[in-house]
Design a protein around this motif. Structure first.
Motif, PDB file in Angstrom:
ATOM      1  N   GLY A   1       0.762  -1.246   0.000  1.00  0.00           N
ATOM      2  CA  GLY A   1       0.000   0.000   0.000  1.00  0.00           C
ATOM      3  C   GLY A   1       0.787   1.287   0.000  1.00  0.00           C
ATOM      4  O   GLY A   1       0.215   2.362   0.208  1.00  0.00           O
ATOM      5  N   ILE A   2       2.097   1.233  -0.235  1.00  0.00           N
ATOM      6  CA  ILE A   2       2.877   2.468  -0.344  1.00  0.00           C
ATOM      7  C   ILE A   2       2.831   2.942  -1.793  1.00  0.00           C
ATOM      8  O   ILE A   2       3.096   2.171  -2.717  1.00  0.00           O
ATOM      9  N   LEU A   3       2.491   4.197  -1.972  1.00  0.00           N
ATOM     10  CA  LEU A   3       2.408   4.771  -3.314  1.00  0.00           C
ATOM     11  C   LEU A   3       3.665   5.584  -3.593  1.00  0.00           C
ATOM     12  O   LEU A   3       4.032   6.469  -2.824  1.00  0.00           O
ATOM     13  N   HIS A   4       4.330   5.271  -4.699  1.00  0.00           N
ATOM     14  CA  HIS A   4       5.471   6.057  -5.149  1.00  0.00           C
ATOM     15  C   HIS A   4       4.968   7.113  -6.144  1.00  0.00           C
ATOM     16  O   HIS A   4       4.360   6.772  -7.159  1.00  0.00           O
ATOM     17  N   LEU A   5       5.225   8.378  -5.812  1.00  0.00           N
ATOM     18  CA  LEU A   5       4.909   9.488  -6.711  1.00  0.00           C
ATOM     19  C   LEU A   5       6.226   9.934  -7.336  1.00  0.00           C
ATOM     20  O   LEU A   5       7.109  10.463  -6.646  1.00  0.00           O
ATOM     21  N   ILE A   6       6.366   9.726  -8.632  1.00  0.00           N
ATOM     22  CA  ILE A   6       7.642   9.932  -9.319  1.00  0.00           C
ATOM     23  C   ILE A   6       7.528  11.148 -10.223  1.00  0.00           C
ATOM     24  O   ILE A   6       6.728  11.182 -11.157  1.00  0.00           O
ATOM     25  N   PHE A   7       8.315  12.165  -9.892  1.00  0.00           N
ATOM     26  CA  PHE A   7       8.341  13.415 -10.657  1.00  0.00           C
ATOM     27  C   PHE A   7       9.190  13.163 -11.901  1.00  0.00           C
ATOM     28  O   PHE A   7      10.394  12.936 -11.808  1.00  0.00           O
ATOM     29  N   ASP A   8       8.564  13.220 -13.080  1.00  0.00           N
ATOM     30  CA  ASP A   8       9.272  12.837 -14.303  1.00  0.00           C
ATOM     31  C   ASP A   8       8.678  13.580 -15.494  1.00  0.00           C
ATOM     32  O   ASP A   8       7.885  13.037 -16.258  1.00  0.00           O
ATOM     33  N   MET A   9       9.076  14.829 -15.656  1.00  0.00           N
ATOM     34  CA  MET A   9       8.540  15.650 -16.739  1.00  0.00           C
ATOM     35  C   MET A   9       8.931  15.057 -18.092  1.00  0.00           C
ATOM     36  O   MET A   9      10.096  14.726 -18.315  1.00  0.00           O
ATOM     37  N   PRO A  10       7.980  14.906 -18.988  1.00  0.00           N
ATOM     38  CA  PRO A  10       8.306  14.331 -20.297  1.00  0.00           C
ATOM     39  C   PRO A  10       9.143  15.293 -21.140  1.00  0.00           C
ATOM     40  O   PRO A  10       8.938  16.500 -21.127  1.00  0.00           O
ATOM     41  N   GLY A  11      10.126  14.722 -21.853  1.00  0.00           N
ATOM     42  CA  GLY A  11      10.904  15.500 -22.806  1.00  0.00           C
ATOM     43  C   GLY A  11      11.901  16.450 -22.195  1.00  0.00           C
ATOM     44  O   GLY A  11      12.434  17.326 -22.895  1.00  0.00           O
ATOM     45  N   ARG A  12      12.191  16.315 -20.895  1.00  0.00           N
ATOM     46  CA  ARG A  12      13.144  17.214 -20.244  1.00  0.00           C
ATOM     47  C   ARG A  12      14.139  16.397 -19.446  1.00  0.00           C
ATOM     48  O   ARG A  12      13.788  15.373 -18.853  1.00  0.00           O
ATOM     49  N   SER A  13      15.373  16.871 -19.408  1.00  0.00           N
ATOM     50  CA  SER A  13      16.400  16.173 -18.633  1.00  0.00           C
ATOM     51  C   SER A  13      16.354  16.538 -17.157  1.00  0.00           C
ATOM     52  O   SER A  13      16.937  15.853 -16.323  1.00  0.00           O
ATOM     53  N   MET A  14      15.646  17.613 -16.828  1.00  0.00           N
ATOM     54  CA  MET A  14      15.566  18.109 -15.458  1.00  0.00           C
ATOM     55  C   MET A  14      14.116  18.471 -15.138  1.00  0.00           C
ATOM     56  O   MET A  14      13.447  19.116 -15.951  1.00  0.00           O
ATOM     57  N   ASN A  15      13.642  18.043 -13.983  1.00  0.00           N
ATOM     58  CA  ASN A  15      12.311  18.465 -13.547  1.00  0.00           C
ATOM     59  C   ASN A  15      12.329  19.922 -13.116  1.00  0.00           C
ATOM     60  O   ASN A  15      13.261  20.386 -12.458  1.00  0.00           O
ATOM     61  N   VAL A  16      11.277  20.651 -13.491  1.00  0.00           N
ATOM     62  CA  VAL A  16      11.029  21.987 -12.958  1.00  0.00           C
ATOM     63  C   VAL A  16       9.531  22.075 -12.648  1.00  0.00           C
ATOM     64  O   VAL A  16       8.735  21.294 -13.176  1.00  0.00           O
ATOM     65  N   PHE A  17       9.174  23.023 -11.809  1.00  0.00           N
ATOM     66  CA  PHE A  17       7.762  23.207 -11.506  1.00  0.00           C
ATOM     67  C   PHE A  17       7.149  24.163 -12.511  1.00  0.00           C
ATOM     68  O   PHE A  17       7.161  25.376 -12.344  1.00  0.00           O
ATOM     69  N   SER A  18       6.604  23.592 -13.567  1.00  0.00           N
ATOM     70  CA  SER A  18       5.793  24.354 -14.503  1.00  0.00           C
ATOM     71  C   SER A  18       4.428  24.590 -13.868  1.00  0.00           C
ATOM     72  O   SER A  18       4.078  23.989 -12.848  1.00  0.00           O
ATOM     73  N   ASN A  19       3.642  25.457 -14.479  1.00  0.00           N
ATOM     74  CA  ASN A  19       2.287  25.703 -13.969  1.00  0.00           C
ATOM     75  C   ASN A  19       1.470  24.412 -13.987  1.00  0.00           C
ATOM     76  O   ASN A  19       0.716  24.120 -13.049  1.00  0.00           O
ATOM     77  N   GLU A  20       1.648  23.609 -15.032  1.00  0.00           N
ATOM     78  CA  GLU A  20       0.925  22.343 -15.118  1.00  0.00           C
ATOM     79  C   GLU A  20       1.337  21.409 -13.983  1.00  0.00           C
ATOM     80  O   GLU A  20       0.477  20.791 -13.331  1.00  0.00           O
TER      81      GLU A  20
END
Length: 438
Positions: A18-37
């Motif tokens: 029951g542990i949920l992994h939330l994986i930050f993985d923006m498509p098409g980018r080498s680095m995650n950033v916080f876009s508005n979406e």
């Protein structure tokens, strides 16, 4: 239980217990950033989490070398233009509506009633660091590339996702100041010692360590949401922040509003509960982000610096850049000298050239002035300062045929760091585009 919200920037995996992994993985980018979406997706996930049946959440990055580099500053520049295009009476509400979701989403995440751990390998800066601070348990790898920090002040901004409230609550007010005001970073061991991290493990062990904490059935509340939390007292807080504010006013003349706004966030937010602190932060952020200085500094000190560093590594800087910078510095020096004593006072007032100590009371008046002095010069010194800056702008005008438009942020960065042009005004090309060269 409702279905998970649709997310393009995050994906999920669930363990058998029951542990949920939330994986930050923006498509098409080498680095995650916080876009508005991505911001709105994080808030939607937090809304879903409160009513879910998961045992807990582990947040991590799908990128191999970093967690998250911060905000999408390109989108932020677009938001600035959108806000300034709106009628003045609507701008405050529009600014809050646009920028509040990140702080609101992180607050929902930490109060959803589920334990949340974050596993960090690589950089977690700006919004990425704020995301991590909203988790109840932070695991960092011991790799040298793993660092956390809040560098927003370096581009004229303040952390707007609760960073001014959580970092000092985690590490103490004094220890938070280099992170908040100077762009300093904590390595893993430093973060652990300061209280910004709970565990440091070898790279590759961070997910297991985060899962193990979830399986210990921990209290899913932040320290500041527990009954025994004691807010800062006003006297103790001001004993730390007031001398720092005075020093910044003397050193910067009130021309760099971000650091002063961050101190306002501490003074207003740390003596009250977290909800009120986050509300104070976004209220202060809305005023800061509507000023021109952050727009200038994002364009020059971030985008221009990135371009400069990339092209320098390739030995491909624009031809004549050093000559241009020398010409800008010489033009300002010549105009200053021609104005005599008035020119010396004007250059010091505007922060042109070498740093100078300023009168604290005058600097405080400059910091809160609206419109800013360069929007409406009202004294002989201010008129003279505009004349000195216009001399630099005239050089930029002459060089438009030699420095391409896409290279001008880079050229402005060079002048802001090597020719004495005030960083809060961007650079000679930025100044010329806004004020001309009269």
């Amino acid at each position: 239980m409702s279905d998970l919200p649709k997310m393009n920037n995050f994906r999920t995996e669930r363990t058998g217990d029951g542990i949920l992994h939330l994986i930050f993985d923006m498509p098409g980018r080498s680095m995650n950033v916080f876009s508005n979406e991505a911001i709105h997706e994080a808030e939607a996930f937090a809304d879903w989490l409160k009513g879910s049946d998961v045992r807990g959440v582990v947040i991590s990055s799908g990128k191999p070398g970093a967690f998250c580099a911060g905000a999408d500053l390109g989108e932020l520049s677009e938001a600035y233009e959108m806000i300034k295009a709106a009628p003045e009476a609507e701008r405050d509400a529009l600014t809050v509506a646009h920028f509040a979701p990140i702080g609101r989403g992180f607050r929902k995440l930490e109060t959803a009633g589920k334990p949340v751990a974050v596993a960090i390998h690589g950089l977690a800066l700006g919004g990425g660091c704020e995301f991590a601070l909203a988790a109840h348990y932070r695991v960092l790898t011991d790799a040298p590339e793993t660092q956390i920090g809040l560098p927003e002040s370096l581009v004229g901004l303040l952390p707007g996702g609760g960073g001014t409230q959580r970092m000092p609550r985690c590490v103490g007010v004094a220890a938070s100041l280099p992170i908040l005001l100077e762009g300093a970073r904590f390595g893993a061991a430093e973060a652990l010692a300061a209280g910004a991290a709970h565990a440091v493990v070898p790279a590759g062990g961070e997910l297991a360590a985060a899962e193990a904490w979830i399986r210990s059935d921990p209290d899913p509340r932040q320290p500041w949401d527990r009954e025994d939390w004691t807010p800062e007292t006003g006297a103790a807080l001001h004993a730390i922040t007031d001398p720092v504010r005075a020093r910044y006013l003397r050193e910067t003349g009130g021309h760099f509003p971000a650091e002063l706004a961050i101190l306002d966030c501490l003074d207003r937010g740390l003596t009250v509960d977290m909800d009120a602190g986050v509300a104070a932060e976004i209220d202060i952020f809305k005023d800061l982000v509507q000023r021109v200085e952050p727009r200038n500094m994002i364009a020059v000190m971030f985008l221009g610096r990135l371009d400069y560093d990339k092209r320098k590594r390739k030995n491909a800087l624009p031809e004549g850049l050093e000559t241009f910078g020398t010409a800008v510095a010489a033009a300002m020096e010549t105009r200053t000298g021609a104005l005599g004593d008035l020119g010396t006072r004007a250059a010091a007032l505007a922060g042109i050239g070498a740093p100078a100590e300023r009168d604290e009371a005058m600097a405080q008046a400059m910091a809160v002035r609206n419109p800013q002095w360069f929007e409406d010069p009202a004294t002989p010194e201010e008129e003279a300062a505009m004349s000195i800056l216009s001399a630099a702008a005239m050089v930029a005008a002459d060089w438009r045929g030699r420095i391409a438009e896409e290279e001008r942020n880079l050229a402005d960065f060079y002048c802001a760091t090597r020719a004495g042009f005030p960083r809060y005004l961007g650079g000679p090309f930025t100044f010329y585009a806004t004020y001309g060269a009269n």
